[in-house]
Design a protein around this motif. Sequence first.
Motif, mmCIF file in Angstrom:
data_model
loop_
_atom_site.group_PDB
_atom_site.id
_atom_site.type_symbol
_atom_site.label_atom_id
_atom_site.label_comp_id
_atom_site.label_asym_id
_atom_site.label_seq_id
_atom_site.Cartn_x
_atom_site.Cartn_y
_atom_site.Cartn_z
ATOM 1 N N ASP A 108 0.804 -1.220 0.000
ATOM 2 C CA ASP A 108 0.000 0.000 0.000
ATOM 3 C C ASP A 108 0.837 1.270 0.000
ATOM 4 N N ASP A 109 2.139 1.128 0.278
ATOM 5 C CA ASP A 109 3.009 2.304 0.312
ATOM 6 C C ASP A 109 3.589 2.625 -1.060
ATOM 7 N N CYS A 110 3.345 1.752 -2.016
ATOM 8 C CA CYS A 110 3.956 1.926 -3.339
ATOM 9 C C CYS A 110 2.922 2.380 -4.378
ATOM 10 N N THR A 111 3.421 3.112 -5.367
ATOM 11 C CA THR A 111 2.558 3.552 -6.471
ATOM 12 C C THR A 111 2.267 2.396 -7.415
ATOM 13 N N TYR A 112 3.269 1.537 -7.597
ATOM 14 C CA TYR A 112 3.155 0.446 -8.568
ATOM 15 C C TYR A 112 3.302 -0.908 -7.889
ATOM 16 N N ALA A 113 2.902 -1.945 -8.621
ATOM 17 C CA ALA A 113 3.142 -3.312 -8.159
ATOM 18 C C ALA A 113 3.382 -4.183 -9.380
ATOM 19 N N ILE A 114 4.172 -5.215 -9.185
ATOM 20 C CA ILE A 114 4.549 -6.060 -10.317
ATOM 21 C C ILE A 114 3.475 -7.087 -10.648
ATOM 22 N N ALA A 115 2.649 -7.403 -9.661
ATOM 23 C CA ALA A 115 1.625 -8.440 -9.849
ATOM 24 C C ALA A 115 0.292 -7.966 -9.289
ATOM 25 N N GLY A 116 -0.754 -8.706 -9.600
ATOM 26 C CA GLY A 116 -2.065 -8.443 -9.026
ATOM 27 C C GLY A 116 -2.787 -7.266 -9.657
ATOM 28 N N HIS A 117 -3.859 -6.836 -8.973
ATOM 29 C CA HIS A 117 -4.727 -5.800 -9.520
ATOM 30 C C HIS A 117 -4.611 -4.492 -8.758
ATOM 31 N N GLY A 118 -3.545 -4.353 -7.983
ATOM 32 C CA GLY A 118 -3.441 -3.130 -7.196
ATOM 33 C C GLY A 118 -4.122 -3.303 -5.865
ATOM 34 N N SER A 130 9.264 2.984 -5.827
ATOM 35 C CA SER A 130 7.841 2.872 -5.479
ATOM 36 C C SER A 130 7.144 1.739 -6.230
ATOM 37 N N VAL A 131 7.874 0.643 -6.371
ATOM 38 C CA VAL A 131 7.317 -0.556 -7.005
ATOM 39 C C VAL A 131 7.286 -1.680 -5.966
ATOM 40 N N TRP A 132 6.112 -2.260 -5.757
ATOM 41 C CA TRP A 132 5.988 -3.380 -4.835
ATOM 42 C C TRP A 132 6.250 -4.679 -5.591
ATOM 43 N N THR A 133 7.158 -5.500 -5.048
ATOM 44 C CA THR A 133 7.502 -6.736 -5.746
ATOM 45 C C THR A 133 7.075 -7.983 -4.972
ATOM 46 N N ILE A 134 7.708 -8.223 -3.824
ATOM 47 C CA ILE A 134 7.475 -9.505 -3.150
ATOM 48 C C ILE A 134 7.434 -9.337 -1.638
ATOM 49 N N ARG A 135 6.472 -10.004 -1.022
ATOM 50 C CA ARG A 135 6.312 -9.934 0.429
ATOM 51 C C ARG A 135 7.072 -11.070 1.097
#
Lengths: 354, 354
Positions: B5-15, B310-315
Amino acid sequence: MLGADDCTYAIAGHGRLDPVATFSELGTLRGANDVDRYGTGERLNAFEDRIAGLLGKDAAVFMPSGTMAQQIALRIVADERGRRTFAAHPTTHVAIHEQAGYAYLHALQFAPLGSAFAPLTLADLDAVHAPLGTLLIELPQREIGGTLPAWDELCALVARARERGWHVHCDGARLWECGPFYGRPYAEIAALFDSIYVSFYKGLGGIAGAMLAGTRDFIAEARIWQRRHGGNLFTLFPYLTTAEAAFDRRLGRMAAYRDAAAWLAPIVAAAPATISVQPAVPPTNMFHTYLRIGTAELLGRAQQVAREQSVWTIRQPAPTPVDGIVKWEIATGDATLELGPDRARRAIEVLLGA
Amino acid sequence: MLGADDCTYAIAGHGRLDPVATFSELGTLRGANDVDRYGTGERLNAFEDRIAGLLGKDAAVFMPSGTMAQQIALRIVADERGRRTFAAHPTTHVAIHEQAGYAYLHALQFAPLGSAFAPLTLADLDAVHAPLGTLLIELPQREIGGTLPAWDELCALVARARERGWHVHCDGARLWECGPFYGRPYAEIAALFDSIYVSFYKGLGGIAGAMLAGTRDFIAEARIWQRRHGGNLFTLFPYLTTAEAAFDRRLGRMAAYRDAAAWLAPIVAAAPATISVQPAVPPTNMFHTYLRIGTAELLGRAQQVAREQSVWTIRQPAPTPVDGIVKWEIATGDATLELGPDRARRAIEVLLGA
């Protein structure tokens, strides 16, 4: 054909379920921590802890339905004790509304206790000779109008079950509604039981959802069974948040709902078509009414009341074994409070008049 | 610690899942007919009919979870045929993610077929000598990266199962995602199977909910089992309406998600820390990546990417049997489309770089 949504008033319930308004409660969501994933989430687990605390239990788990919660409780006890029989009032939800899931899914056996038309008694417990895993006690007993044992009677039933070494489980689908009658903290009522299920719709007016509460080990095991049942959902937040909002809004109104049943029951009892009201003095917000009237006639009158007074009364009565007599279950709520005794009397005069 | 939730972008999913935005979809509710009660409701039943029609089946039933839907399908077949064994890939969800509900609730037996690390083959089916009730085929095979048999291979598997007289059930948790690869109507894919389960979250991005589709009798029986499971809820409308909205919004995007996986997989495959990508050319929006990197190092880099780009990749990566190698499952979605290849490449350079 008019329906509940076409009327300004209603004699029972909390008024129409407006999905959009219901979900405006989701506006209270603060962020990602409010969205649970497969049973884990800050807000979900905090609400579980809060209800467990209120009930004086170690732990609680939120489930989509009471059907799931109660079968799971009965199964855990059966496996732990090697005793597959549970006993309960003949009208227990587990036996009559769940397509015998207890038998089909859990290979449990049901021992019905006493009369389907009367509350459980000590003599009913003494008549049990089979080895039992669990005694299930439903508070109040819904199918006999929401009858509730006096506190001393309830304590005596539980004491007798303890002497026999049974696990005592409470079907608290309407536990919240019992608070005013017993005049005791919920923890004191729940303390009588080894495990307890409570609901977030019915009196509270949420949209679905239940909790099972008990010891830490019991609830940890219940979570495993919840997954087996397919009840460990990707997220439960729509049920969680509306349950929490309904709880906060309506728990404090249980006495008002009970008081509404107390003035409504005599109005219904005095009507010409009424044979009897059970219980005569409702201990909770619920009572059943037995009516000598044909279903078509009754529903025609309900339409007339809806049309002329804009009061919604009854959609469909329940059959009874007695030809010509039907049953009407009334559970008071916000709508009853808004209706008030005068409008209720005018509606009942037409609905159940001479 | 930064999160998605802290990132503008994400590599997977629908946001990010925004509960309030999700439920703005409930604004499309028109009234009481949209609110189902215990499985009955105009909008609910119309959606069931619509999905059944799309799948070319007689009927479908909406359930809270696929866990419930699939166990029920397997149980119905077992009772009908007197054959309690079902066969499937060793990694089937039924066997590895449901706490053995199939055994505990339904007294079913599981026959794992072939290798846990390879797709099902005809030889695997030929190796079955026990009497089977059901063969379960998962499309795509999630635990091996979303591998999908070619159309002719799939037809051959089903034909062989039919020769043996088995009921053939499809675990279509990600069936919608298979559409672009097969390039055939969903009804043509579903026609291979006697029964099929589909999901409304995962690729579609609803919040929960599943359907089971099959013959009219099969689904009528499934509704009874749904009640036994505790899945016949007072109302399902939060899951129904969001499922319907997600379906309308995203079914047409499945090719775009698959295309995103097609450009993303080579980027990931080319990174220094990557051992392999499975499947090398993703047939759906999913693939798995095996990485030679310590978990702490990987998560530290994920934080760096989140902070700097600001890209979310992996938890959290998944463990593997191979010491020093971890697995990362990627399922592309709206967020991947928004991210695009250039930003993805920069993120992967840091995350999986030298």
